[in-house]
Enzyme design. Structure first.
Site, PDB file in Angstrom:
ATOM      1  N   ASP A 169       0.814  -1.206   0.000  1.00 50.83           N
ATOM      2  CA  ASP A 169       0.000   0.000   0.000  1.00 50.83           C
ATOM      3  C   ASP A 169       0.853   1.264   0.000  1.00 50.83           C
ATOM      4  O   ASP A 169       2.020   1.246   0.403  1.00 50.83           O
ATOM      5  CB  ASP A 169      -0.912   0.026   1.228  1.00 50.83           C
ATOM      6  CG  ASP A 169      -1.892  -1.121   1.264  1.00 50.83           C
ATOM      7  OD1 ASP A 169      -2.282  -1.577   0.181  1.00 50.83           O
ATOM      8  OD2 ASP A 169      -2.254  -1.560   2.377  1.00 50.83           O
ATOM      9  N   LYS A 170       0.244   2.346  -0.407  1.00 49.11           N
ATOM     10  CA  LYS A 170       0.914   3.641  -0.470  1.00 49.11           C
ATOM     11  C   LYS A 170       1.626   3.982   0.837  1.00 49.11           C
ATOM     12  O   LYS A 170       2.789   4.378   0.836  1.00 49.11           O
ATOM     13  CB  LYS A 170      -0.107   4.728  -0.804  1.00 49.11           C
ATOM     14  CG  LYS A 170       0.416   6.151  -0.671  1.00 49.11           C
ATOM     15  CD  LYS A 170      -0.708   7.158  -0.858  1.00 49.11           C
ATOM     16  CE  LYS A 170      -0.228   8.581  -0.577  1.00 49.11           C
ATOM     17  NZ  LYS A 170      -1.325   9.573  -0.686  1.00 49.11           N
TER      18      LYS A 170
END
Length: 356
Positions: A169-170
């Site tokens: 994820d970011k």
């Protein structure tokens, strides 16, 4: 294993790893296009069928998609010589959402842990989006890779047979492996699918899990009430995909704990969803409720302390610390580690100093 990069096949918007609002099929793949052949359809190669229907798509690009098992007809992957017949449902699917802009090289620094002519291992900082997407059409890891490989004629960032084999994820930091050849992508994809890779994460979670060492088993699928979240469903249900997370407490710190998580599977938001499911959301994980005070005393000083910790680590406290796999060319066992980022370390130190 499906590949993860087919730019140039679409003109519609991709959402980033955090915003999963595209149509997703039962296998967790994102549907980019869907066409149903009419009753008068004559037998026609699927690559020709699609090139006539997808704007700006080349036949070569579609053939690459077929080689990557991204062309699905009536629920099954087909090669480019498959002949479409009346009422066939032809889909283009991938394991990442759609995006509309061409991937352009950008001079974004890469923390390269290892590189040879077959694989590249990078340490992704928190805050860096992996793929271009809604609100993040540039400044992503893929743009950085396009710059890094700009003088390499053998690496096309738009080729689905190359590139990232997995993703995080970011706002999760840590290790990722990139395949530089089609053979490496296939081999590494098989290792991930067969669960022979080693992936361990360090996280900070609310509370002290009991037991201290455990295994979370539960299917992960989209939350029916909130499409931006993943939910955990019974392992014997037909909802979601099977997921297994092994965890152990590294250090209890009063109202939070440092934990180690080892993945058997690699589902979207797996650790975040699993830990939330057992009542221990990751610290400052806004998507899963960890950005609230979930343990501790009701005092102004404690609330200020937690607020300071949130400011120190302004994202979910999750780091992909170790990555192990068999080198796809040499067969050598490779093992990499990444130091816990400063924001997490500083936040952990604050909890160690808290006088409870």
């Amino acid at each position: 294993m499906n590949s993860d990069r087919i730019s140039q096949l679409e003109n519609s918007t991709q959402l980033d790893d955090e915003l999963l609002e595209d149509v997703v099929d039962d296998n967790g793949l994102f549907e980019h296009f869907s066409f149903t052949a009419d009753k008068g359809q004559t037998l026609l190669r699927v690559d020709k069928f699609l090139v006539e229907r997808i704007p700006n798509a080349s036949r070569n690009r579609i053939q690459q998609a077929a080689e990557a098992n991204c062309i699905i007809v009536n629920g099954k992957p087909v090669k480019s010589n498959y002949r479409v017949k009346p009422f066939d449902v032809v889909k283009v699917v991938m394991d990442r959402p759609r995006y509309e802009n061409e991937i352009l090289p950008e001079n974004i620094p890469l923390d390269i842990v290892f590189e040879d002519d077959t694989v590249l291992v990078v340490n992704k900082p928190a805050g860096l989006v992996v793929h271009p997407g809604h609100g993040n059409y540039d400044g992503t890891l893929v743009n950085a890779l396009a710059w890094h490989f700009r003088d390499n004629d053998n690496y096309d960032v738009n080729d689905p047979r190359l590139g990232l084999v997995h993703r995080i994820d970011k706002d999760t930091s840590g290790l990722l492996v990139i395949a530089k050849t089609p053979e490496a992508k296939t081999d590494l994809g098989k290792q991930f699918f067969e669960k022979t890779t080693r992936r361990e994460y360090i996280a900070v979670a609310w509370g002290i899990p009991n037991p201290a060492d455990g295994t979370i088993v539960g299917n992960i699928g989209r939350d029916i009430r909130d499409r931006l979240k993943m939910a955990v469903y019974p392992p014997d249900s037909e909802i979601g995909k099977p997921a297994v997370t092994h965890y152990s407490i590294v250090e209890p710190l009063g109202y939070v704990s440092v934990i180690k998580c080892r993945l058997e599977t690699g589902r979207t938001h797996q650790i975040r969803a699993h830990m939330s499911h057992i009542g221990h959301p990751l610290f400052n994980d806004a998507r899963y409720g960890g950005d609230k005070i979930l343990r501790g005393v009701d005092s102004a000083s404690y609330r200020q302390f937690v607020s300071n910790c949130f400011d120190t680590c302004p994202r979910q406290a999750l780091h992909a610390r170790t990555l192990g796999f068999r080198h796809p060319k040499t067969g050598q066992e490779m093992f990499f580690t990444s130091e816990i980022p400063e924001d997490m370390q500083m936040m952990i130190q604050k909890w160690k100093k808290l006088n409870i």
